[in-house]
Design an enzyme around this catalytic site. Structure first.
Site, PDB file in Angstrom:
ATOM      1  N   THR A 187       2.864   4.564   3.962  1.00 52.54           N
ATOM      2  CA  THR A 187       1.501   5.077   3.839  1.00 52.54           C
ATOM      3  C   THR A 187       0.764   4.719   5.106  1.00 52.54           C
ATOM      4  OG1 THR A 187      -0.519   5.190   2.567  1.00 52.54           O
ATOM      5  CG2 THR A 187       0.579   3.088   2.593  1.00 52.54           C
ATOM      6  N   GLU A 243       0.599  -5.657   1.718  1.00 50.52           N
ATOM      7  CA  GLU A 243      -0.368  -6.177   0.743  1.00 50.52           C
ATOM      8  C   GLU A 243       0.186  -7.364  -0.042  1.00 50.52           C
ATOM      9  OE1 GLU A 243      -2.559  -1.890  -0.030  1.00 50.52           O
ATOM     10  OE2 GLU A 243      -1.041  -2.618  -1.435  1.00 50.52           O
TER      11      GLU A 243
END
Length: 383
Positions: A179, A259
């Site tokens: 992404t 993340e």
């Protein structure tokens, strides 16, 4: 250290008000020439955002004059209105720069299914155009961040020419790129077919080997623009190596900023019968959530590595598999090797080496551990 490291490029990054936080959220990268050659690689997800579809068409002739990028909204799954919004972004950029709209690539990143606040976007494009500068690479890299904790830039140089780049990405990292939005620039004099060849070869073993969480994005875009401002035509192999170096640097920065991650995991597969076998095994190991949890807990559970290998169709003999974790061969001939308590997992970097002992091919996949912070980040992302 960014997209303006190469001569012939200007960039900017500003706060357009797309993000409620007021953080920077809109960037421009402009190729001032004399060349306008370009190449691109896009997501292989069948669900593709409007900016991806627009940019595919824009780069169809192998040229681009500029890229407009926004964070704070992916403009994906937004229907005909989203297609119109993408076209407006390109047309507004084109007017501000006095170029044709079909020479402007559009990139967006953020939450899927939400339209962009176009009044703020169009006003922001005019502001960003007025702020363009040869020193604008870093502000541009900052403006494309979403859940990234740091902005990501890289540079490599050859004799008289430079390749620079910026990237964003911290989650939904999986093959078919990640992404991520990536803009690479060079002042080398390279034509579009050569740019395309170099970019695809570089992406194949860098961005396409990043596999953080097995989730493929709708907006992935990697662009390579050449200004030709150096006047130097580089050796093709040397140029490809430089593009690969910048891509690898940026890809590893994506994993380092994944993340919630506390471990950066390199899965090396050697002794494979073919490169596709090596990649398949590497991806299976990298996507094994039980293993990723174990590594987060600093448990060198090599049994989970073997279990992941066994789910693949790769050529191997289960009784000849070897696995090393951070240099300790914990599995030999498909059974226990050196004592697992010799493995030091206290640091952030983890290397798993799988030897299939079936050939000479190899591949490396990069991933990260699975943490409570990752779950929290993605359970609350849309709110």
């Amino acid at each position: 250290m960014s997209v303006t490291a190469a001569r012939g490029f200007t960039a900017s990054g500003i706060s357009a008000g797309i993000k409620e936080s007021g953080a920077p959220d809109l960037a421009l990268v402009v190729n001032r020439g004399p060349s306008d050659a370009a190449a691109a690689v896009f997501t292989s997800n069948r669900v593709q955002a409007a900016p991806v579809r627009w940019s595919r068409r824009a780069i169809g002739d192998g040229t681009l004059a500029a890229v407009v990028l926004n964070s704070g909204g992916a403009n994906a799954c937004t229907g005909p209105e989203g297609e119109d919004d993408t076209r407006v972004m390109a047309e507004c950029t084109a007017r501000a720069l006095d170029v044709a709209a079909d020479r402007v690539a559009v990139c967006s990143t953020g939450l899927i299914g939400v339209r962009l606040p176009m009044d703020r976007v169009t006003a922001g494009i005019d502001t960003a155009a007025a702020a363009l500068s040869a020193d604008g690479g870093e502000p541009a890299a900052i403006a494309i961040k979403t859940t990234d904790s740091v902005h990501k830039t890289a540079v490599a140089s050859g004799p008289g020419w430079t390749v620079g780049g910026m990237a964003k990405g911290a989650g939904m990292l999986a093959p078919g790129l990640a992404t991520m939005l990536v803009v690479l620039t060079t002042d080398a004099d390279v034509d579009a077919p050569s740019l395309d060849s170099a970019l695809r070869e570089a992406v194949r073993t860098t961005f396409d080997r990043v596999d953080s969480d097995g989730c493929m994005s709708t907006n992935d875009t990697v662009l390579l623009l050449a200004s030709g401002a150096s006047g130097v035509r580089p050796d093709p192999a040397e140029f490809t190596r430089a593009v690969h170096g910048v891509c690898l640097d940026l890809a590893l920065r994506l994993i380092a900023d994944a993340e919630g991650a506390s471990k950066e995991i390199e899965v090396r597969v050697v002794g494979a019968a073919s490169e596709p076998d090596a990649v398949t095994v590497g991806r299976s190991v990298a996507r094994n959530n039980l293993l990723k949890c174990a590594l987060h807990g600093e448990d060198p559970n090599w049994g989970r590595v073997l279990s992941a290998i066994g789910t693949t169709s790769a050529v191997f003999d289960p009784d000849r598999l070897d696995v090393s974790i951070n240099g300790v061969r914990v599995c030999r001939d498909g059974a226990a090797g050196e004592p697992r308590d010799k493995v030091d997992l206290s640091g952030r970097e983890v290397t798993i080496t799988v030897d299939l002992r079936s050939g000479d091919a190899s591949a490396t996949i990069w991933t990260n551990d699975l943490t409570a912070a990752y779950v929290h980040e993605n359970s609350a992302y849309s709110s």
